[in-house]
Enzyme design. Structure first.
Site, PDB file in Angstrom:
ATOM      1  N   MET A 173       0.841  -1.202   0.000  1.00 34.68           N
ATOM      2  CA  MET A 173       0.000   0.000   0.000  1.00 34.68           C
ATOM      3  C   MET A 173       0.870   1.244   0.000  1.00 34.68           C
ATOM      4  SD  MET A 173      -3.454  -0.610   0.865  1.00 34.68           S
ATOM      5  CE  MET A 173      -3.995   0.309   2.288  1.00 34.68           C
ATOM      6  N   PHE A 174       0.418   2.295  -0.652  1.00 37.39           N
ATOM      7  CA  PHE A 174       1.104   3.601  -0.667  1.00 37.39           C
ATOM      8  C   PHE A 174       2.545   3.481  -1.171  1.00 37.39           C
ATOM      9  CE2 PHE A 174      -1.876   3.616   3.001  1.00 37.39           C
ATOM     10  CZ  PHE A 174      -2.880   4.359   2.378  1.00 37.39           C
ATOM     11  N   ARG A 175       2.787   2.530  -2.033  1.00 39.28           N
ATOM     12  CA  ARG A 175       4.121   2.272  -2.591  1.00 39.28           C
ATOM     13  C   ARG A 175       5.139   1.874  -1.523  1.00 39.28           C
ATOM     14  NH1 ARG A 175       3.140   3.116  -7.683  1.00 39.28           N
ATOM     15  NH2 ARG A 175       1.785   4.817  -8.297  1.00 39.28           N
ATOM     16  N   LEU A 176       4.656   1.387  -0.404  1.00 35.96           N
ATOM     17  CA  LEU A 176       5.569   0.920   0.643  1.00 35.96           C
ATOM     18  C   LEU A 176       5.749  -0.591   0.446  1.00 35.96           C
ATOM     19  CD1 LEU A 176       4.201   3.089   3.570  1.00 35.96           C
ATOM     20  CD2 LEU A 176       6.194   3.472   2.127  1.00 35.96           C
TER      21      LEU A 176
END
Ligand SMILES: Cc1cc2nc3c(=O)[nH]c(=O)nc-3n(C[C@H](O)[C@H](O)[C@H](O)COP(=O)(O)O)c2cc1C
Length: 196
Positions: A173-176
């Protein structure tokens, strides 16, 4: 999705590869192969992974193609799998070597006849004047082999990449994203996590 903890990257590779076989709509074995010339100029293209085990990752090609020539001059290469259905990527690096003639013969014999003739007919990566030139070559080799077995062309074989580094990337999620690397050091796989 969290990355499973394991000391052996091949176990994780197999888990992801088997999963991709269920979820990808097309060619889960397709992998980008990156090579570099003697002068360090990189190039990349797709190949199909035909076999893997503890000894490495095997793909087949024309040895006089651009990739074949580059690998024979500079044996370091990288493989990159990207399975869109899983939002996962695996990077693999290492040194390649030619597989044995026996192994190449056995795989070549398992291919369908059209592909066997095609391996003789195509001077892969060389300029051709037009499609007709290829068709003439196909007709020539179809006539040459008649109804008999098609031998493996001497310039067609497989390379085995012996991995010394893996990176498993799992979408977050969220490029994490999750990233875990394995490097072969002192006869062991050493693992580390990387910032996304
Ligand atoms: C999905 C896919 C799979 C491919 N598999 C192979 C393969 O296994 N071996 C091969 O020589 N070329 C394969 N190709 C063609 C190569 O990508 C490439 O065009 C060709 O090998 C010439 O590359 P080179 O000039 O860099 O040597 C495949 C292409 C695609 C799109």
């Amino acid at each position: 999705m969290a990355i499973t903890n394991t000391d052996n990257p091949l176990v994780l590779f197999q888990e992801w590869f088997d999963r991709a076989a269920e979820t990808e709509i097309n060619e889960p074995t397709a992998v980008t192969l990156a090579t570099a010339s003697n002068t360090g100029r990189p190039s990349a293209r797709m190949v199909l992974l035909k076999h893997y085990d503890d000894h490495g990752f095997v793909f087949y090609t024309n040895l006089d193609s651009r990739k074949g020539l580059e690998l024979r001059g500079n044996p370091f290469a990288a493989l990159l799998f990207h399975w869109k259905s899983l939002k996962r990527q695996i990077r693999i690096e290492g040194r390649v070597e030619l597989i044995s003639d026996d192994e190449a013969d056995a795989y070549f014999a398992s291919r369908d006849r059209g592909s066997q003739i095609g391996a003789w007919a195509s001077d892969q990566s060389r300029p051709m004047t037009g499609r007709f030139e290829l068709e003439k070559q196909i007709a020539k080799f179809t006539a040459k082999f008649g109804v008999g077995a098609v031998a493996r062309p001497p310039n067609w074989s497989g390379f085995r990449l012996h991995p010394d580094a893996f990176e498993f990337w799992d979408d977050g999620m969220f490029r994490l994203h999750e990233r875990i690397v394995y490097t072969w050091q002192d006869d062991n796989w050493v693992t580390a996590r990387l910032f996304p």
